[in-house]
Design a protein around this motif. Sequence first.
Motif, PDB file in Angstrom:
ATOM      1  N   ALA A  41     -12.533 -20.552 -46.965  1.00 12.87           N
ATOM      2  CA  ALA A  41     -11.808 -21.793 -46.750  1.00 12.87           C
ATOM      3  C   ALA A  41     -11.972 -22.341 -45.352  1.00 12.87           C
ATOM      4  O   ALA A  41     -11.791 -23.531 -45.129  1.00 12.87           O
ATOM      5  N   ARG A  42     -12.286 -21.480 -44.389  1.00 12.84           N
ATOM      6  CA  ARG A  42     -12.404 -21.971 -43.010  1.00 12.84           C
ATOM      7  C   ARG A  42     -13.779 -21.672 -42.426  1.00 12.84           C
ATOM      8  O   ARG A  42     -13.926 -21.387 -41.258  1.00 12.84           O
ATOM      9  N   THR A  43     -14.785 -21.739 -43.246  1.00  6.37           N
ATOM     10  CA  THR A  43     -16.139 -21.463 -42.778  1.00  6.37           C
ATOM     11  C   THR A  43     -16.519 -22.418 -41.652  1.00  6.37           C
ATOM     12  O   THR A  43     -16.322 -23.624 -41.749  1.00  6.37           O
ATOM     13  N   ASP A  44     -17.064 -21.887 -40.582  1.00  7.16           N
ATOM     14  CA  ASP A  44     -17.506 -22.683 -39.449  1.00  7.16           C
ATOM     15  C   ASP A  44     -18.838 -23.325 -39.795  1.00  7.16           C
ATOM     16  O   ASP A  44     -19.823 -22.639 -40.037  1.00  7.16           O
ATOM     17  N   THR A  45     -18.885 -24.657 -39.803  1.00  6.84           N
ATOM     18  CA  THR A  45     -20.110 -25.334 -40.208  1.00  6.84           C
ATOM     19  C   THR A  45     -21.240 -25.145 -39.209  1.00  6.84           C
ATOM     20  O   THR A  45     -22.383 -25.467 -39.518  1.00  6.84           O
ATOM     21  N   ARG A  56     -13.030 -31.498 -48.544  1.00  2.15           N
ATOM     22  CA  ARG A  56     -14.275 -31.776 -47.837  1.00  2.15           C
ATOM     23  C   ARG A  56     -15.417 -31.163 -48.639  1.00  2.15           C
ATOM     24  O   ARG A  56     -15.477 -29.954 -48.806  1.00  2.15           O
ATOM     25  N   ILE A  57     -16.312 -32.018 -49.122  1.00  2.00           N
ATOM     26  CA  ILE A  57     -17.373 -31.578 -50.019  1.00  2.00           C
ATOM     27  C   ILE A  57     -18.703 -31.502 -49.268  1.00  2.00           C
ATOM     28  O   ILE A  57     -19.216 -32.517 -48.800  1.00  2.00           O
ATOM     29  N   PRO A  58     -19.276 -30.298 -49.145  1.00  2.00           N
ATOM     30  CA  PRO A  58     -20.595 -30.182 -48.527  1.00  2.00           C
ATOM     31  C   PRO A  58     -21.683 -30.637 -49.507  1.00  2.00           C
ATOM     32  O   PRO A  58     -21.595 -30.381 -50.710  1.00  2.00           O
ATOM     33  N   GLY A  87     -16.990 -23.485 -49.329  1.00  2.00           N
ATOM     34  CA  GLY A  87     -15.565 -23.481 -49.623  1.00  2.00           C
ATOM     35  C   GLY A  87     -14.693 -24.199 -48.634  1.00  2.00           C
ATOM     36  O   GLY A  87     -13.573 -23.772 -48.369  1.00  2.00           O
ATOM     37  N   LEU A  88     -15.158 -25.290 -48.078  1.00  2.00           N
ATOM     38  CA  LEU A  88     -14.369 -26.015 -47.088  1.00  2.00           C
ATOM     39  C   LEU A  88     -13.204 -26.740 -47.748  1.00  2.00           C
ATOM     40  O   LEU A  88     -13.379 -27.454 -48.720  1.00  2.00           O
ATOM     41  N   GLN A  89     -12.012 -26.564 -47.197  1.00  2.00           N
ATOM     42  CA  GLN A  89     -10.822 -27.257 -47.666  1.00  2.00           C
ATOM     43  C   GLN A  89     -10.117 -27.887 -46.474  1.00  2.00           C
ATOM     44  O   GLN A  89     -10.173 -27.373 -45.356  1.00  2.00           O
ATOM     45  N   ASP A  90      -9.469 -28.993 -46.710  1.00  2.00           N
ATOM     46  CA  ASP A  90      -8.672 -29.638 -45.669  1.00  2.00           C
ATOM     47  C   ASP A  90      -7.426 -28.781 -45.428  1.00  2.00           C
ATOM     48  O   ASP A  90      -6.653 -28.525 -46.345  1.00  2.00           O
TER      49      ASP A  90
END
Length: 286
Positions: free
Chosen positions: A3-7, A25-27, A74-77
């Motif tokens: 959920a908090r992967t560093d881009t 947030r959709i990659p 898995g990015l989420q706001d």
Amino acid sequence: MNARTDTTLFADPDLRLLTTRSGNRIPFLSQGSGEPLVFVHGSLCDYRYWKGQVAALSRHFHCISVSLSHYWPGLQDEAGASKEFSWAAHAEEVADLVAALGLGPVHLVGHSRGACVAFHAARQHPHLVRTLTLADPGGPLQSDSAAEAALPPATQALRARVAELIEAGQTEQGLEMFVDSVSVAGAWSRSPAGFRAMASANAATLPLQFKDALPAYTEEDAAALRCKTLLIGGEKSPRMYRNNIAALSQWILTAEEHVIAGASHGMNVSHPAAFNRALQAFLEAA
């Protein structure tokens, strides 16, 4: 699910992010130029699943491959974006992506569960889709004489066992059981290392997915599609996928079929050149 992967960890310079109306947030990967071609992955996958297609077809099309919410990375706001995992939410994400980027109408491609997502995105937002390609579309099939369609009990029991294994930390065993069940025996052990790494990164989505049954394909829904449609199957794919293609080819007025010789469920990975040729020929004739 990270959920908090560093881009900054992403090595791909073409990876971008879109914040949807729901706050997720959709990659997505964006590469090439020309008519827009959007790829939707299925179970255990993410935007990387379409690497073999993007590399080849971005020479002719503007290729967009999305990671649906909850899938890697898995990015989420963090301010409270929807955590819902559902095929319906994913269909809306696909439509949101196309609309927000101003791409429509697009050539839309989905595989397995992603084909079901793409089918309903096209059905619900026909103005956004120029052509639809469904590769081994997943989900049950509704016949007029049957009660509400569902997956066979044996399939449901296997998936329940897969979920138990993954939730107990026996990820490798659970993934092998699931992947072999949707392809052929030994498919997991013979899969490329890149696919196994991707599937492992997305293993936590399987228990969520099993709680969100895909809707049945119906003749009414299929007949309502007006975009030109390609149904791609693997010659050795499990019967349920071949049955879905057979029915949809009759129900979708604009449908045509193509079989990838020698391939099973993951035909775009195992036979990328044949898959790409069939897809490109269909798109150029559309």
